[in-house]
Motif scaffolding. Sequence first.
Motif, PDB file in Angstrom:
ATOM      1  N   VAL A 148      16.247  55.364  48.463  1.00 50.65           N
ATOM      2  CA  VAL A 148      17.523  54.934  47.885  1.00 50.65           C
ATOM      3  C   VAL A 148      18.635  54.918  48.934  1.00 50.65           C
ATOM      4  CG1 VAL A 148      19.287  55.572  46.214  1.00 50.65           C
ATOM      5  CG2 VAL A 148      16.927  55.582  45.547  1.00 50.65           C
ATOM      6  N   ARG A 149      18.573  55.847  49.910  1.00 51.89           N
ATOM      7  CA  ARG A 149      19.647  55.920  50.906  1.00 51.89           C
ATOM      8  C   ARG A 149      19.911  54.605  51.645  1.00 51.89           C
ATOM      9  NH1 ARG A 149      19.363  61.648  54.148  1.00 51.89           N
ATOM     10  NH2 ARG A 149      20.386  62.903  52.565  1.00 51.89           N
ATOM     11  N   THR A 207      21.255  51.822  49.136  1.00 47.92           N
ATOM     12  CA  THR A 207      22.653  51.955  48.730  1.00 47.92           C
ATOM     13  C   THR A 207      23.587  51.723  49.908  1.00 47.92           C
ATOM     14  OG1 THR A 207      22.534  54.328  49.056  1.00 47.92           O
ATOM     15  CG2 THR A 207      22.203  53.522  46.833  1.00 47.92           C
ATOM     16  N   LEU A 244      23.731  47.951  50.115  1.00 44.70           N
ATOM     17  CA  LEU A 244      24.347  47.261  48.972  1.00 44.70           C
ATOM     18  C   LEU A 244      25.810  47.636  48.812  1.00 44.70           C
ATOM     19  CD1 LEU A 244      21.571  47.212  46.256  1.00 44.70           C
ATOM     20  CD2 LEU A 244      22.336  45.403  47.756  1.00 44.70           C
ATOM     21  N   ARG A 245      26.199  48.855  49.214  1.00 46.54           N
ATOM     22  CA  ARG A 245      27.613  49.236  49.114  1.00 46.54           C
ATOM     23  C   ARG A 245      28.462  48.310  49.961  1.00 46.54           C
ATOM     24  NH1 ARG A 245      27.124  54.004  50.783  1.00 46.54           N
ATOM     25  NH2 ARG A 245      26.973  54.902  48.713  1.00 46.54           N
ATOM     26  N   ALA A 264      28.176  44.622  48.538  1.00 51.10           N
ATOM     27  CA  ALA A 264      28.825  44.366  47.256  1.00 51.10           C
ATOM     28  C   ALA A 264      30.337  44.357  47.398  1.00 51.10           C
ATOM     29  CB  ALA A 264      28.396  45.417  46.235  1.00 51.10           C
ATOM     30  N   ASN A 265      30.872  45.243  48.235  1.00 49.78           N
ATOM     31  CA  ASN A 265      32.320  45.262  48.419  1.00 49.78           C
ATOM     32  C   ASN A 265      32.826  43.966  49.021  1.00 49.78           C
ATOM     33  OD1 ASN A 265      33.920  47.835  47.826  1.00 49.78           O
ATOM     34  ND2 ASN A 265      31.976  48.596  48.588  1.00 49.78           N
ATOM     35  N   PHE A 291      31.199  41.001  49.118  1.00 46.69           N
ATOM     36  CA  PHE A 291      30.884  39.896  48.213  1.00 46.69           C
ATOM     37  C   PHE A 291      31.952  39.795  47.127  1.00 46.69           C
ATOM     38  CE2 PHE A 291      28.799  38.416  44.356  1.00 46.69           C
ATOM     39  CZ  PHE A 291      28.200  37.251  44.789  1.00 46.69           C
ATOM     40  N   ILE A 335      33.073  54.014  56.077  1.00 47.00           N
ATOM     41  CA  ILE A 335      32.149  54.727  55.199  1.00 47.00           C
ATOM     42  C   ILE A 335      30.715  54.536  55.668  1.00 47.00           C
ATOM     43  CG2 ILE A 335      31.185  54.694  52.872  1.00 47.00           C
ATOM     44  CD1 ILE A 335      33.973  54.306  51.815  1.00 47.00           C
ATOM     45  N   LEU A 395      28.483  57.720  56.740  1.00 49.84           N
ATOM     46  CA  LEU A 395      27.240  58.047  56.038  1.00 49.84           C
ATOM     47  C   LEU A 395      26.048  58.027  56.983  1.00 49.84           C
ATOM     48  CD1 LEU A 395      27.733  56.312  52.616  1.00 49.84           C
ATOM     49  CD2 LEU A 395      27.645  58.728  53.102  1.00 49.84           C
TER      50      LEU A 395
END
Lengths: 270, 74
Positions: A187-188, A191, A194-195, A198-199, A201, A253, A257
């Motif tokens: 998942v790491r 995400t 996609l984070r 998505a921001n 997009f 971010i 991360l």
Amino acid sequence: MGLLGLIIPMEGGEEGASHWPPGVDSFDPKPLFPGAGMDWLNTYLVQAVVAAIVVIGMWLWVARGQKVVPTYKQWLGEQLYNLIRNGIGRDALGPHYRKYTPYLLALFSFIVVNNLWGQFFLFMFPTISRVGYAYGLALLSWLLYNGVGIRKHGFGGYLKLMTMPKGVPPVLYLLIIPLEFVSNIIVRPITLALRLFANLFAGHLVVLVFVVGGSMLLEQSSYIYKAAGVASLVMSYPIFALEIFIGIIQAYIFTVLTAQYVAASLADEH
Amino acid sequence: MSSLLEISGSLNMVGYGLATIGPGIGVAMVFAAVINGTARQPEARGALMSTAWIGFAVVEALAIIGIALAFAIQ
């Protein structure tokens, strides 16, 4: 299309095609030389390559001719460098941060430049709102944090570190091990990618709604529509400012991360 | 041009809007706790932030899964 072609040069497409409502189709790749059989050479690839050249050139230029008493150029470069080295690298990674600073710095600069293409007058499109570029960057970070973890703890030791948190009673291992494996290994990176995607997009979609919608309202016959179009175009300026802010925050971010995941892979069991 | 102001689309987007409420509150609580903690003990900021980024990533994952499903499920 009136003002449309002038304001968003890269969103043109073929003549007479409708741009309303903006949706997933607005992000379709556009070949640089249509009909030349080189569809892989699209505008996004060019943007990413130009961004890489800009980043490399900028850091080479800033790092040249360093003095004890810094010039303005050197001062600016050091401020940016310290933001990543101290604010992200040293805070997250502790004493071993030096090895990872080049990657973190390159990652941050590359993402920031690509995000700012969304507000740059020539391109007007954030590269990473194509999800493939986000997956590529996340894959790099995934390889890095798994690689350093395996190199430090060995394969078995790394899997143990990732999937068996200290202090869990052995009865719960059946539940915890698959859960932690999915969370930490699978998942790491998804995400992470996609984070970022998505921001950008969503941000570009909002810009399209305001700018394309505003210029279409200007072409209506009623003056109420025209006034709404003016208001919409004026409002697009704060939206652009918000997008610049979001682009920088998301790059930050992503880098933080990545540093945190590397720190988690390097952590000693205690 | 007459269809300019017609509202159409998918209820998925409304669902995604609802789905962001939870992660929104969650992210706010994570960083509110960090601000509180830093105000009480400023030197603990580094340790608080590193936990907060991981917590933020986990909570934000819900919103990200939401937007993926909003586009994927038709």
